[in-house]
Design a protein around this motif. Structure first.
Motif, short mmCIF file in Angstrom:
data_model
loop_
_atom_site.label_atom_id
_atom_site.label_comp_id
_atom_site.label_asym_id
_atom_site.label_seq_id
_atom_site.Cartn_x
_atom_site.Cartn_y
_atom_site.Cartn_z
N THR A 9 13.10 37.18 56.24
CA THR A 9 11.98 37.36 56.65
C THR A 9 11.37 39.04 56.59
O THR A 9 10.68 39.42 56.78
N ASP A 10 12.88 39.66 55.28
CA ASP A 10 12.13 41.57 55.28
C ASP A 10 12.32 42.39 56.28
O ASP A 10 11.42 42.93 56.63
N SER A 11 13.03 41.41 56.95
CA SER A 11 13.02 42.31 58.53
C SER A 11 13.58 43.30 57.99
O SER A 11 14.76 43.84 56.81
N VAL A 58 21.00 40.29 50.63
CA VAL A 58 21.08 41.85 51.69
C VAL A 58 20.23 42.28 50.60
O VAL A 58 21.39 42.11 50.15
N MET A 59 19.50 43.02 50.82
CA MET A 59 18.99 44.47 50.15
C MET A 59 19.60 45.39 49.74
O MET A 59 20.49 45.34 50.82
N PRO A 60 19.38 46.16 48.60
CA PRO A 60 20.23 46.58 48.45
C PRO A 60 19.87 48.33 48.07
O PRO A 60 20.07 49.12 47.66
N GLU A 100 9.18 38.34 45.59
CA GLU A 100 10.03 38.63 47.07
C GLU A 100 9.17 38.40 47.84
O GLU A 100 7.79 38.78 47.28
N HIS A 101 8.63 37.55 49.23
CA HIS A 101 7.19 37.96 50.12
C HIS A 101 6.40 38.21 49.65
O HIS A 101 5.64 39.14 49.63
N ILE A 102 5.85 37.10 49.28
CA ILE A 102 5.06 36.81 49.12
C ILE A 102 3.23 36.89 49.79
O ILE A 102 3.56 36.98 51.11
N TRP A 132 16.61 34.52 53.19
CA TRP A 132 16.84 34.92 51.75
C TRP A 132 15.85 35.84 51.57
O TRP A 132 16.16 36.19 50.33
N HIS A 133 16.09 37.10 52.09
CA HIS A 133 15.37 38.73 52.09
C HIS A 133 15.60 39.51 53.49
O HIS A 133 15.14 39.13 54.77
N VAL A 134 17.17 39.53 53.51
CA VAL A 134 16.71 41.20 54.59
C VAL A 134 17.33 42.04 54.44
O VAL A 134 18.67 42.28 53.85
N HIS A 135 17.60 43.54 55.26
CA HIS A 135 17.57 44.69 54.95
C HIS A 135 18.09 45.02 56.40
O HIS A 135 18.05 45.18 57.46
N LEU A 136 20.24 45.20 55.93
CA LEU A 136 20.90 45.44 56.98
C LEU A 136 20.93 46.85 57.53
O LEU A 136 21.88 47.66 57.93
ZN ZN Z 1 12.42 43.96 51.43
#
Ligand code: ZN
Ligand code: DOR
Length: 350
Positions: free
Chosen positions: A246-248, A38-40, A173-175, A12-16
């Motif tokens: 993941t916030d990968s 997908v993060m913008p 996000e990502h607490i 529910w949170h990734v940088h592609l």
């Molecule tokens: Zn992020």
């Protein structure tokens, strides 16, 4: 051999990223996850419905042949976003959230919002349409201690926003702190949070273990051990408000191993496996499926997966680097063991 089969998880949170970098990393996410938010935060940001549609096409074109991975797109909220742009995004059917980056808080956030009053009409349109606001919850003010920025943001921005807009759905996000866990637990309905593997696996000591460790630098920065303990309790405790993100965030090696290193950890190569380690260590492997595969779709009002993935408890060692466009990305745990591996590509549940 221990194995674990669960409904195919979502991230529910990734940088592609984009371009050649996108082509290098998207396969890692698509192998493990059915969908991903997908993060913008591209340069320029994905701030319009048209940009989100074009970015989605580039992601689909970069997928391995036969992949049915579904990118869930987001819009980057700016001071000039209009309510009509929200309508256009909604009409596409594949935009599932609008991302708030407080201007200056993190990588590529300069186009973000400085004051939420700038976007009140947009937030109202989102509330009416039930489109979630995804929040990078850190104050960008340089005078606030970097370890206190999440707490400061809760007090000055997030708590008032949630009260002011009682039906707006919000993902914090990502607490990273015990305070954020407490805040989400006691918030009204419609507030959820994602938790990354690195914030479950490490405290801030990891940044300084034997020397400065740029590959442990991400934003929000790793926090104290008591914060990590609270995050583990939140993720593994079965509470529906918490789900996997993941916030990968891959960066080319030279931009991290640098006098001014970029924030972001690349974890997509083990994006579900790392959570299995955490849940196993906490004695709650039985709750991994809910966190990874149920709570997220329930929050986003999407169907739960019908396929499954299987994890095997068998150590493997990520390489020193993976190709990333013309360069290299150093994966999390490079050269060190990870306790679980992915056994199968996604299968229909028998
Ligand atoms: Zn992020
Ligand atoms: O560590 C981070 N990296 N935090 C963010 O918020 C952005 C991300 C990135 O895009 O690299």
């Amino acid at each position: 051999m221990t194995s674990l089969t669960l409904a195919r998880p979502d991230d529910w949170h990734v940088h592609l990223r984009d371009g050649a970098g996108l082509a290098s990393v998207v396969k890692f996410t698509a192998e493990r996850f059915g969908r991903a938010i997908v993060m913008p935060n591209l340069k320029p940001p994905v701030a319009t419905a048209a940009a989100a549609a074009a970015y989605r096409e580039r992601i689909l074109a970069a997928l391995p042949p036969g992949s049915d991975f579904e990118p869930l797109m987001t819009l980057y909220l700016t001071a000039t976003t209009t309510p009509e742009e929200i309508d256009r995004a909604l009409a596409l059917g594949f935009v599932h959230g609008v991302k708030l980056y407080p201007a200056g808080a993190t990588t590529h956030s300069d186009a973000g919002v400085t004051d939420l009053s700038q976007v009140q009409e947009v937030l109202e349109r989102m509330q009416a349409a039930d489109l979630p606001l995804l929040v990078h919850g850190e104050t960008p003010h340089p005078e606030v201690d970097v370890f206190d920025r999440e707490t400061h943001f809760i007090d000055t921005v997030l708590a008032p926003l949630i009260e002011r807009m009682p039906r707006l759905r919000v993902v914090f996000e990502h607490i990273t702190t015990a305070r954020a866990v407490e805040f989400v637990r006691s918030a009204r309905a419609g507030v959820g949070a994602t938790i990354t593997p690195q914030h479950l696996l490490h405290n801030r000591n990891a940044l300084f273990a034997g020397g400065l460790r740029p590959h442990y630098y991400c934003l929000p920065v790793l926090k104290r051990e008591r914060d990590r303990a609270a995050l583990i309790e939140a993720a593994t405790g079965g509470d529906r408000r918490f789900f996997l993100g993941t916030d990968s965030a891959p960066h080319e090696r030279g931009t991290k191993e640098n006098a001014c290193g970029c924030a972001g950890m690349f974890t997509a190569h083990a994006g579900i496996e790392l959570y299995a380690e955490v849940f196993e260590a906490a004695g709650h492997l039985d709750r991994l499926e809910a966190f990874a595969s149920h709570h997220g779709p329930d929050f986003y009002r999407l169907p739960r997966a019908t396929r499954t993935v299987t994890l095997i408890k068998e150590p493997w060692t990520p390489p020193a680097g993976y190709a990333f466009g013309a360069g290299v990305v150093v994966p999390y745990r490079a050269g060190e063991q990870i306790g679980w591996r992915l056994a199968t590509p996604a299968l229909e549940r028998p």
